[in-house]
Design an enzyme around this catalytic site. Structure first.
Site, PDB file in Angstrom:
ATOM      1  N   HIS A 175       0.844  -1.205   0.000  1.00  0.00           N
ATOM      2  CA  HIS A 175       0.000   0.000   0.000  1.00  0.00           C
ATOM      3  C   HIS A 175       0.871   1.243   0.000  1.00  0.00           C
ATOM      4  CE1 HIS A 175      -3.203  -2.703   1.521  1.00  0.00           C
ATOM      5  NE2 HIS A 175      -4.011  -1.808   0.984  1.00  0.00           N
ATOM      6  N   ASP A 314       8.395  18.480  -6.581  1.00  0.00           N
ATOM      7  CA  ASP A 314       8.521  19.589  -5.630  1.00  0.00           C
ATOM      8  C   ASP A 314       7.459  19.397  -4.552  1.00  0.00           C
ATOM      9  OD1 ASP A 314       8.856  21.904  -4.210  1.00  0.00           O
ATOM     10  OD2 ASP A 314       8.179  23.247  -5.809  1.00  0.00           O
TER      11      ASP A 314
HETATM   12 MN    MN Z   1      13.254  21.946  -1.975  1.00  0.00          MN
HETATM   13 MN    MN Z   2       9.476  21.686  -2.195  1.00  0.00          MN
END
Ligand code: MN
Ligand code: MN
Length: 337
Positions: A175, A314
């Site tokens: 999972h 990010d």
């Molecule tokens: Mn970063």
């Molecule tokens: Mn980041």
């Protein structure tokens, strides 16, 4: 201008700009770049805004440019890309700018009440799964009954991984969003068993430090915290009980080389995004997808920045850059139980 805002991650859409003295060669520009524009009348233009332009939250400037003679650029209108509402799991950001559009099969956004994910059609696994965890999600008595299910919500024509694709592979059905993290209702628990939330993971990893870290996250939740968790598999090729494999089931399913997690821990409260500070605890780990032997989970801690480098994503992109820089820089050194 209509619309004036959309949620991030939506499909391509049409924008309408009203004005005056438009001509057939007038174009609508998005942050200075011309969009494919349709001349409707001297007072109205429309254009298609590609999904990629609105994958991330923020603002864009919309202008109309008309060439000489007599043309010029209109003053800018501000278009806003708001966070995909109704998906609390993406409060801290959509790490790969995943898009809810089948034109992006390698980074396809799926949002559910229980979690959100970026799916990779050709790997047959998620790039990442994101979920919020607090005590509410784990207070209940849903039955954890190991009922793995094909995800029938995937787009028509895309391969849908079956539980049988893992059989005798030497890898567990791991999972991403833990089933025990969705214990408050049976429907939430069952959704954690959709195969789009599952990836090929060695049992040494899955039942070792991975599981202990999951338990620690639930401990933090029960201590009055809210957690924002991202998990995924990076790279290709792992060593399971039947040896090294890059794919399973004749290539429909990729075995990742590493498994990773990125976790933000906040005291429970309201408006979580606004309460992230330079001292907010963040935990990140990277584990090899092999037979180990493994140590305790804390020994695998790395910085969030290093998981960003590893994956190209990010994390926490909705948090201000200055705070991200602080909380992503160092590996966690807090308690591990
Ligand atoms: Mn970063
Ligand atoms: Mn980041």
């Amino acid at each position: 201008m209509a619309p004036t805002f959309v949620e991030n991650g939506v499909s391509a859409f049409t924008i309408t700009v009203n004005g005056s003295s438009f001509i057939s060669t007038s174009v609508i520009k998005w942050n200075g770049t011309a969009l494919t524009t349709t001349f409707v009348s001297a007072t109205q233009l429309t254009a298609t805004v590609p999904a990629a332009n609105v994958s991330a939250t923020g603002t864009a400037s919309v202008t109309v440019f008309t060439g000489t003679p007599g043309g010029g650029t209109t003053s800018a209108l501000t278009f806003t890309i708001i966070p995909a509402s109704g998906n609390v799991h993406l409060t801290m950001g959509n790490p790969s700018g995943a898009v809810k559009n089948t034109s992006y099969p390698a980074n396809y956004l799926i949002t559910r009440g229980q979690y959100a994910l970026s799916y990779h059609r050709d790997r047959g696994i998620a790039n990442w799964v994101a979920w919020q965890l607090n005590s509410t999600w784990i207070t209940g008595s849903a039955v954890d009954n190991d009922q793995f299910k094909t995800d029938a919500t995937l787009p028509t024509g895309w391969y849908r991984v079956k539980t049988g694709d893992y059989t005798n592979s030497g890898f567990s059905r791991g999972h991403l969003c833990a089933s025990a993290d969705r214990k408050n209702t049976q429907a939430n628990m069952d959704t954690a068993y959709l195969m789009t939330n599952i990836f090929p993971q060695t049992q040494a990893n899955n039942g070792g430090p991975w599981a202990v870290l999951e338990t620690y996250c639930r401990t933090l939740a029960n201590q009055g915290n809210v957690l924002y968790i991202y998990a995924g598999g990076q790279g290709t090729g792992g060593t399971g009980l039947n040896g090294y494999k890059t794919t399973l089931a004749n290539g429909v399913l990729t075995v990742p080389a590493k498994t990773w997690k990125v976790i933000m821990v906040l005291p429970s409260g309201t408006n979580d995004l606004s309460r992230v500070s330079t001292s907010t605890r963040c935990i990140a780990v990277v584990l090899n997808n092999n037979l180990g032997p493994f140590s305790s989970w804390g020994t695998y801690r790395v910085s969030v920045d290093s998981v960003e480098s590893l994956t190209g994503y990010d994390f926490f992109s909705n948090v201000s850059q200055s705070i991200q820089s602080a909380i992503e820089l160092n590996a966690d050194s807090g308690p591990t139980q």
